[in-house]
Structures are given as C-alpha cells and as structure tokens.
Design a protein around this motif. Structure first.
Motif, PDB file in Angstrom:
ATOM      1  N   LYS A 161      -1.983  41.546  11.061  1.00  0.00           N
ATOM      2  CA  LYS A 161      -2.300  42.849  11.648  1.00  0.00           C
ATOM      3  C   LYS A 161      -3.241  42.654  12.834  1.00  0.00           C
ATOM      4  O   LYS A 161      -3.087  43.301  13.875  1.00  0.00           O
ATOM      5  N   ARG A 162      -4.231  41.783  12.691  1.00  0.00           N
ATOM      6  CA  ARG A 162      -5.177  41.517  13.772  1.00  0.00           C
ATOM      7  C   ARG A 162      -4.435  40.921  14.980  1.00  0.00           C
ATOM      8  O   ARG A 162      -4.656  41.331  16.119  1.00  0.00           O
ATOM      9  N   MET A 163      -3.517  39.963  14.726  1.00  0.00           N
ATOM     10  CA  MET A 163      -2.757  39.351  15.817  1.00  0.00           C
ATOM     11  C   MET A 163      -1.905  40.393  16.536  1.00  0.00           C
ATOM     12  O   MET A 163      -1.866  40.432  17.770  1.00  0.00           O
ATOM     13  N   ALA A 164      -1.235  41.247  15.752  1.00  0.00           N
ATOM     14  CA  ALA A 164      -0.378  42.274  16.351  1.00  0.00           C
ATOM     15  C   ALA A 164      -1.216  43.268  17.161  1.00  0.00           C
ATOM     16  O   ALA A 164      -0.818  43.665  18.273  1.00  0.00           O
ATOM     17  N   THR A 165      -2.366  43.640  16.643  1.00  0.00           N
ATOM     18  CA  THR A 165      -3.233  44.584  17.350  1.00  0.00           C
ATOM     19  C   THR A 165      -3.707  43.989  18.662  1.00  0.00           C
ATOM     20  O   THR A 165      -3.698  44.666  19.701  1.00  0.00           O
ATOM     21  N   GLU A 166      -4.125  42.719  18.634  1.00  0.00           N
ATOM     22  CA  GLU A 166      -4.581  42.063  19.854  1.00  0.00           C
ATOM     23  C   GLU A 166      -3.457  41.978  20.883  1.00  0.00           C
ATOM     24  O   GLU A 166      -3.661  42.224  22.073  1.00  0.00           O
ATOM     25  N   TYR A 212      -1.961  37.044   0.068  1.00  0.00           N
ATOM     26  CA  TYR A 212      -1.106  37.972   0.814  1.00  0.00           C
ATOM     27  C   TYR A 212      -1.931  38.979   1.608  1.00  0.00           C
ATOM     28  O   TYR A 212      -1.581  39.315   2.748  1.00  0.00           O
ATOM     29  N   CYS A 213      -3.052  39.439   1.053  1.00  0.00           N
ATOM     30  CA  CYS A 213      -3.920  40.368   1.781  1.00  0.00           C
ATOM     31  C   CYS A 213      -4.555  39.682   2.986  1.00  0.00           C
ATOM     32  O   CYS A 213      -4.668  40.277   4.061  1.00  0.00           O
ATOM     33  N   LYS A 214      -4.955  38.434   2.797  1.00  0.00           N
ATOM     34  CA  LYS A 214      -5.543  37.662   3.894  1.00  0.00           C
ATOM     35  C   LYS A 214      -4.514  37.500   5.021  1.00  0.00           C
ATOM     36  O   LYS A 214      -4.830  37.682   6.203  1.00  0.00           O
ATOM     37  N   GLU A 215      -3.283  37.174   4.632  1.00  0.00           N
ATOM     38  CA  GLU A 215      -2.213  37.008   5.616  1.00  0.00           C
ATOM     39  C   GLU A 215      -1.906  38.339   6.306  1.00  0.00           C
ATOM     40  O   GLU A 215      -1.681  38.389   7.511  1.00  0.00           O
ATOM     41  N   TRP A 216      -1.905  39.434   5.552  1.00  0.00           N
ATOM     42  CA  TRP A 216      -1.671  40.768   6.098  1.00  0.00           C
ATOM     43  C   TRP A 216      -2.733  41.091   7.150  1.00  0.00           C
ATOM     44  O   TRP A 216      -2.420  41.541   8.254  1.00  0.00           O
ATOM     45  N   ARG A 217      -3.988  40.840   6.824  1.00  0.00           N
ATOM     46  CA  ARG A 217      -5.085  41.101   7.767  1.00  0.00           C
ATOM     47  C   ARG A 217      -4.922  40.254   9.035  1.00  0.00           C
ATOM     48  O   ARG A 217      -5.097  40.742  10.152  1.00  0.00           O
ATOM     49  N   ARG A 218      -4.588  38.981   8.830  1.00  0.00           N
ATOM     50  CA  ARG A 218      -4.441  38.074   9.965  1.00  0.00           C
ATOM     51  C   ARG A 218      -3.313  38.542  10.887  1.00  0.00           C
ATOM     52  O   ARG A 218      -3.481  38.624  12.101  1.00  0.00           O
TER      53      ARG A 218
END
Length: 131
Positions: A90-95, A82-88
C-alpha cells in the motif's frame, strides 16, 4: 402546665415525623424493589440462561476440533506477515500514485476514476492493528 404539655407534645410530634420519614423511605425502597412474582420470573429466566450457557460450555469442551497452540501461532504469524506485506505494498502504491499525480493536471479523484483504481477506503477496509 400547658407549656410543659406543649413541649412534650412537640417532642412527640418531632419523633413521629422522624418515624414517618423513615417509614416513607422504607416504603420507597419496597416500591422500587421487585415483587415476589417478578423475582420468581427473573430467577426462572436466569436459570434458563445458566442452563443454556452450561450446555454451550459442554459442547465447546466436548468438541474435538480444538486449535493447537502451534497452529494458532502459525496462523498469527501468517497474519502478521500478510499485514506487513499489505502495508508495504500500500505504501509503495501510494508513493507511486503521488509521484504520478505531481504532474497530473486533474484531481486525485478524477485520476482514480479514469484509471479505475479502487482504494481500501472506497470499500471501508482497514488494516488490522499491528500486534
């Protein structure tokens, strides 16, 4: 004769001063240490603490709802996923937001307010450290 007596008395005074310094140091140590009633109270408090910790330990040992190592491993692996998915995400949304903001005339803060975006930072949420 008087010179000899003075020398003897001077030596005696020196020895007495040394003895006085030692006794003052001992008195200082004794004054800084606990008195017998204080020590008794401290020991009683420590016995109470020890009894409460022993009782707590017995309750924990007698509990039947222990987590098995397999269940713990399963929960840990799920958290990592879940943390890995959260990071992924979040990174997509930020980009995506950075791409939108490149052509946006207003500030990032104004854009977030207009669109209604709430960030992790707005709610003081941080990702757990990668394990």
């Amino acid at each position: 004769g008087l010179d000899g007596e003075i020398a003897a008395l001077s030596t005696k005074v020196q020895a007495l001063r040394q003895s006085c310094r030692q006794m003052e140091a001992e008195l200082k140590d004794l004054n800084s240490s606990m008195t017998t009633p204080e020590m008794a109270r401290e020991m009683e408090e420590l016995r109470k603490d020890c009894a409460s910790y022993t009782e707590k330990l017995e309750r924990i040992k007698s509990a039947t709802n222990h987590v098995t190592p397999e269940e713990k491993e399963r929960v840990c692996s799920q958290q990592k996923l879940y943390c890995k998915e959260w990071r992924r995400r979040k990174r997509m949304a930020t980009e995506l937001l950075e791409a939108i903001l490149e052509g946006y005339p207003k500030s990032k803060k104004q854009f977030f307010e207009e669109v209604g975006i709430e960030t992790d930072e707005d709610h003081n949420v941080t990702l757990p450290a990668a394990v």
